[in-house]
Write a protein that holds these residues in place. Structure first.
Motif, PDB file in Angstrom:
ATOM      1  N   ALA A 172       0.851  -1.200   0.000  1.00 22.10           N
ATOM      2  CA  ALA A 172       0.000   0.000   0.000  1.00 22.10           C
ATOM      3  C   ALA A 172       0.877   1.236   0.000  1.00 22.10           C
ATOM      4  N   LEU A 176      -0.833   4.771   4.504  1.00 22.94           N
ATOM      5  CA  LEU A 176      -1.957   3.930   4.921  1.00 22.94           C
ATOM      6  C   LEU A 176      -1.529   2.806   5.860  1.00 22.94           C
ATOM      7  N   ASP A 187      -6.323  -4.080  11.358  1.00 24.15           N
ATOM      8  CA  ASP A 187      -5.964  -3.037  10.389  1.00 24.15           C
ATOM      9  C   ASP A 187      -6.637  -3.295   9.039  1.00 24.15           C
ATOM     10  N   LEU A 190     -10.253  -2.285   8.390  1.00 22.78           N
ATOM     11  CA  LEU A 190     -10.565  -0.861   8.300  1.00 22.78           C
ATOM     12  C   LEU A 190     -10.368  -0.285   6.902  1.00 22.78           C
ATOM     13  N   LYS A 191      -9.723  -1.045   6.011  1.00 24.49           N
ATOM     14  CA  LYS A 191      -9.401  -0.537   4.689  1.00 24.49           C
ATOM     15  C   LYS A 191      -9.954  -1.463   3.600  1.00 24.49           C
ATOM     16  N   TYR A 236      -6.131   3.947  -2.660  1.00 27.68           N
ATOM     17  CA  TYR A 236      -7.398   3.285  -2.358  1.00 27.68           C
ATOM     18  C   TYR A 236      -7.126   1.878  -1.851  1.00 27.68           C
ATOM     19  N   GLY A 237      -6.913   1.739  -0.555  1.00 28.54           N
ATOM     20  CA  GLY A 237      -6.824   0.444   0.067  1.00 28.54           C
ATOM     21  C   GLY A 237      -5.458  -0.208   0.045  1.00 28.54           C
ATOM     22  N   ILE A 238      -5.457  -1.466   0.509  1.00 28.19           N
ATOM     23  CA  ILE A 238      -4.246  -2.280   0.632  1.00 28.19           C
ATOM     24  C   ILE A 238      -4.382  -3.460  -0.322  1.00 28.19           C
TER      25      ILE A 238
END
Length: 311
Positions: A172, A176, A187, A190-191, A236-238
């Motif tokens: 990521a 983030l 964690d 949450l993403k 946008y996110g992992i």
């Protein structure tokens, strides 16, 4: 029986229309129609159902296509026996996932052209499950993919060969991620989590991490590797992907790889139908070489060869 007519039926079954078949075989639609009519007359049964939406094979037609493919393969073997010194030639229908497009497909096609210039590769790029369906339908000669293929176990119609594996890790933008500890499941809850298509093994592995947990993760299935990379670079996110896909961004510091819940390697295999012809065999041998060389050049941290000594 005219083998050219049998070849026409096989091509028609894949192309799905007389027009496209004519283009593929460099002739006219009238000639294709005449060949099919002659074959139906000789066999005494309908092989093709014609409609405004195209053509489909009758149940008998599907069986004839399968047998015709075997006869054409035997014919090719006979030609090879009669001319043992002739260069390898023919069309090879290769199905591959986008992960290979981003890694070693280009050197494969380049070296295939250099070593076997009379072999004509026909490339289809799609998710692994879609490609497996095409292989079952005999619409591919060779498949390079990463999902389990149960039919290959103990089945003489298929041969599966392990090629290489890519580690799958969490990646990521640095802002983030935790600065001083590995990722925890909390964690990840949450993403948005970016991974491959809905039917892929990597997505199933990500989902499996959250079995029994109260929070439903936001797993985003993205069939395009390029789209995953763009989204993760935009913050946008992992992403759960092989780091080699974003090696440049990692080295530039745009993205960061971090330890977290373990994910299985992405294992790449080659699968082909049996019997195979000389063109498929030559292509498969080159696939093995190119995959092994790519892994050696990339390094163990990025890609690992699964090349085995021949039996």
């Amino acid at each position: 029986m005219n083998t050219k007519f049998l070849e026409t039926l096989v091509v028609l079954s894949k192309a799905g229309s007389f027009r496209e078949t004519a283009q593929l075989m460099f002739t006219t639609q009238a000639a294709i129609s005449q060949r099919i009519a002659s074959l139906e007359s000789e066999l005494g049964t309908a092989l093709v159902v014609r409609s405004v939406r195209g053509i489909t094979m009758t149940p008998v037609g599907e069986q004839v296509v399968h047998q015709a493919e075997r006869m054409l393969s035997i014919e090719q073997e006979l030609r090879e026996c009669a001319q043992p010194g002739a260069p390898v030639a023919g069309r090879v229908r290769i199905g591959t996932i986008e992960s290979i497009v981003r890694t070693w497909l280009s050197p494969l096609i380049r070296q295939l052209d250099e070593r076997h210039p009379l072999v004509q590769p026909d490339i289809t790029v799609a998710p692994a499950q879609d490609l497996q369906d095409l292989l079952r339908q005999r619409k591919l000669d060779l498949l390079i993919q990463n999902d389990p293929f149960a039919e290959a176990a103990g089945n003489l119609d298929y041969h599966e060969l392990p090629l290489c594996e890519f580690p799958v890790c969490w990646v990521a933008r640095p802002d983030l991620l935790p600065a001083d500890r590995p990722l925890a499941l909390e964690d990840l809850e949450l993403k948005p989590l970016l991974t491959f298509s809905r039917t892929s093994s990597p997505r199933a592995h990500v989902r499996a991490l959250f079995i029994g947990r109260e929070v439903e993760p936001r797993v985003c299935s993205v069939p395009s590797v390029e789209s995953i990379i763009q989204l993760v670079c935009d913050g946008y996110g992992i992403a759960a992907i092989p780091p080699i896909f974003v090696r440049k961004q990692l080295e530039q510091g745009l993205l960061r790889q971090i330890e977290g819940p373990a994910l299985p390697f992405m294992t790449i295999t080659a699968i082909h139908t049996r019997p195979s012809n000389a063109a498929v065999d030559a292509t498969l041998q080159l696939v093995r070489e190119v995959a092994a060389n790519y892994c050696e050049q990339s390094g163990q941290a990025w890609a690992r060869s699964l090349e085995q000594d021949p039996d």
